[in-house]
Motif scaffolding. Structure first.
Motif, PDB file in Angstrom:
ATOM      1  N   ASP A   1       3.962   5.027  12.407  1.00  0.00           N
ATOM      2  CA  ASP A   1       5.348   5.523  12.457  1.00  0.00           C
ATOM      3  C   ASP A   1       6.017   5.423  11.093  1.00  0.00           C
ATOM      4  O   ASP A   1       6.715   6.338  10.668  1.00  0.00           O
ATOM      5  CB  ASP A   1       6.166   4.749  13.494  1.00  0.00           C
ATOM      6  N   ARG A   2       5.810   4.298  10.398  1.00  0.00           N
ATOM      7  CA  ARG A   2       6.391   4.145   9.054  1.00  0.00           C
ATOM      8  C   ARG A   2       5.815   5.148   8.081  1.00  0.00           C
ATOM      9  O   ARG A   2       6.533   5.681   7.228  1.00  0.00           O
ATOM     10  CB  ARG A   2       6.167   2.735   8.524  1.00  0.00           C
ATOM     11  N   ALA A   3       4.532   5.437   8.195  1.00  0.00           N
ATOM     12  CA  ALA A   3       3.908   6.428   7.314  1.00  0.00           C
ATOM     13  C   ALA A   3       4.561   7.790   7.521  1.00  0.00           C
ATOM     14  O   ALA A   3       4.861   8.492   6.553  1.00  0.00           O
ATOM     15  CB  ALA A   3       2.409   6.499   7.572  1.00  0.00           C
ATOM     16  N   VAL A   4       4.788   8.162   8.764  1.00  0.00           N
ATOM     17  CA  VAL A   4       5.432   9.451   9.052  1.00  0.00           C
ATOM     18  C   VAL A   4       6.813   9.502   8.408  1.00  0.00           C
ATOM     19  O   VAL A   4       7.205  10.514   7.823  1.00  0.00           O
ATOM     20  CB  VAL A   4       5.530   9.685  10.577  1.00  0.00           C
ATOM     21  N   GLN A   5       7.543   8.413   8.463  1.00  0.00           N
ATOM     22  CA  GLN A   5       8.903   8.382   7.928  1.00  0.00           C
ATOM     23  C   GLN A   5       8.960   8.209   6.415  1.00  0.00           C
ATOM     24  O   GLN A   5       9.850   8.743   5.764  1.00  0.00           O
ATOM     25  CB  GLN A   5       9.701   7.243   8.592  1.00  0.00           C
ATOM     26  N   GLN A   6       8.020   7.464   5.832  1.00  0.00           N
ATOM     27  CA  GLN A   6       8.187   7.037   4.444  1.00  0.00           C
ATOM     28  C   GLN A   6       7.107   7.476   3.464  1.00  0.00           C
ATOM     29  O   GLN A   6       7.301   7.360   2.254  1.00  0.00           O
ATOM     30  CB  GLN A   6       8.300   5.510   4.392  1.00  0.00           C
ATOM     31  N   PHE A   7       5.962   7.943   3.944  1.00  0.00           N
ATOM     32  CA  PHE A   7       4.889   8.352   3.024  1.00  0.00           C
ATOM     33  C   PHE A   7       5.231   9.750   2.534  1.00  0.00           C
ATOM     34  O   PHE A   7       5.233  10.705   3.289  1.00  0.00           O
ATOM     35  CB  PHE A   7       3.546   8.324   3.748  1.00  0.00           C
ATOM     36  N   ARG A   8       5.538   9.896   1.262  1.00  0.00           N
ATOM     37  CA  ARG A   8       6.036  11.138   0.674  1.00  0.00           C
ATOM     38  C   ARG A   8       4.889  12.014   0.189  1.00  0.00           C
ATOM     39  O   ARG A   8       4.556  12.004  -0.994  1.00  0.00           O
ATOM     40  CB  ARG A   8       7.006  10.817  -0.468  1.00  0.00           C
TER      41      ARG A   8
ATOM     42  N   ALA B   1       0.834  -1.207   0.000  1.00  0.00           N
ATOM     43  CA  ALA B   1       0.000   0.000   0.000  1.00  0.00           C
ATOM     44  C   ALA B   1       0.867   1.255   0.000  1.00  0.00           C
ATOM     45  O   ALA B   1       0.605   2.205  -0.741  1.00  0.00           O
ATOM     46  CB  ALA B   1      -0.933  -0.008   1.208  1.00  0.00           C
ATOM     47  N   LEU B   2       1.912   1.267   0.810  1.00  0.00           N
ATOM     48  CA  LEU B   2       2.807   2.420   0.870  1.00  0.00           C
ATOM     49  C   LEU B   2       3.559   2.594  -0.450  1.00  0.00           C
ATOM     50  O   LEU B   2       3.717   3.713  -0.941  1.00  0.00           O
ATOM     51  CB  LEU B   2       3.781   2.261   2.044  1.00  0.00           C
ATOM     52  N   ASP B   3       3.998   1.501  -1.043  1.00  0.00           N
ATOM     53  CA  ASP B   3       4.658   1.574  -2.356  1.00  0.00           C
ATOM     54  C   ASP B   3       3.719   2.167  -3.403  1.00  0.00           C
ATOM     55  O   ASP B   3       4.124   3.024  -4.198  1.00  0.00           O
ATOM     56  CB  ASP B   3       5.125   0.188  -2.817  1.00  0.00           C
ATOM     57  N   TRP B   4       2.478   1.721  -3.436  1.00  0.00           N
ATOM     58  CA  TRP B   4       1.504   2.253  -4.392  1.00  0.00           C
ATOM     59  C   TRP B   4       1.282   3.736  -4.166  1.00  0.00           C
ATOM     60  O   TRP B   4       1.254   4.519  -5.107  1.00  0.00           O
ATOM     61  CB  TRP B   4       0.179   1.523  -4.277  1.00  0.00           C
TER      62      TRP B   4
END
Length: 90
Positions: free
Chosen positions: A33-40, A9-12
């Protein structure tokens, strides 16, 4: 579309040409936490609706095809409307 897991989902989400606003709804703190770090995205909303930045509270803006990164109402917003110049005299 249904992603097989959070990674997909994050890759998409990150593979789009736009990056104005994104939202993640999850009970898993590690996913948030991953969304904060990696969702651009320019504005990321966690466990809430992803519309309507609060005026004078949340600067608004994005990047990629969603803008130049200047956040409306943010600390550098006025610089977006200026033409930088350098004048040098001997």
């Amino acid at each position: 579309m249904q992603a097989k897991d959070f990674d997909e989902a994050l890759d998409w989400a990150n593979s789009t040409r736009f990056a104005l606003t994104g939202a993640v709804f999850s009970k898993n703190p590690a996913h948030l936490d991953r969304a904060v770090q990696q969702f651009r995205v320019g504005n990321l909303y966690l466990n809430r609706a992803c519309v309507g930045a609060l005026v004078k509270v949340q600067p608004f803006g994005g990047f990629k095809m969603s803008g130049g990164g200047t956040k409306a109402g943010g600390p550098d917003y006025l610089l977006h409307f200026m033409d930088p110049r350098c004048v040098t005299k001997p």
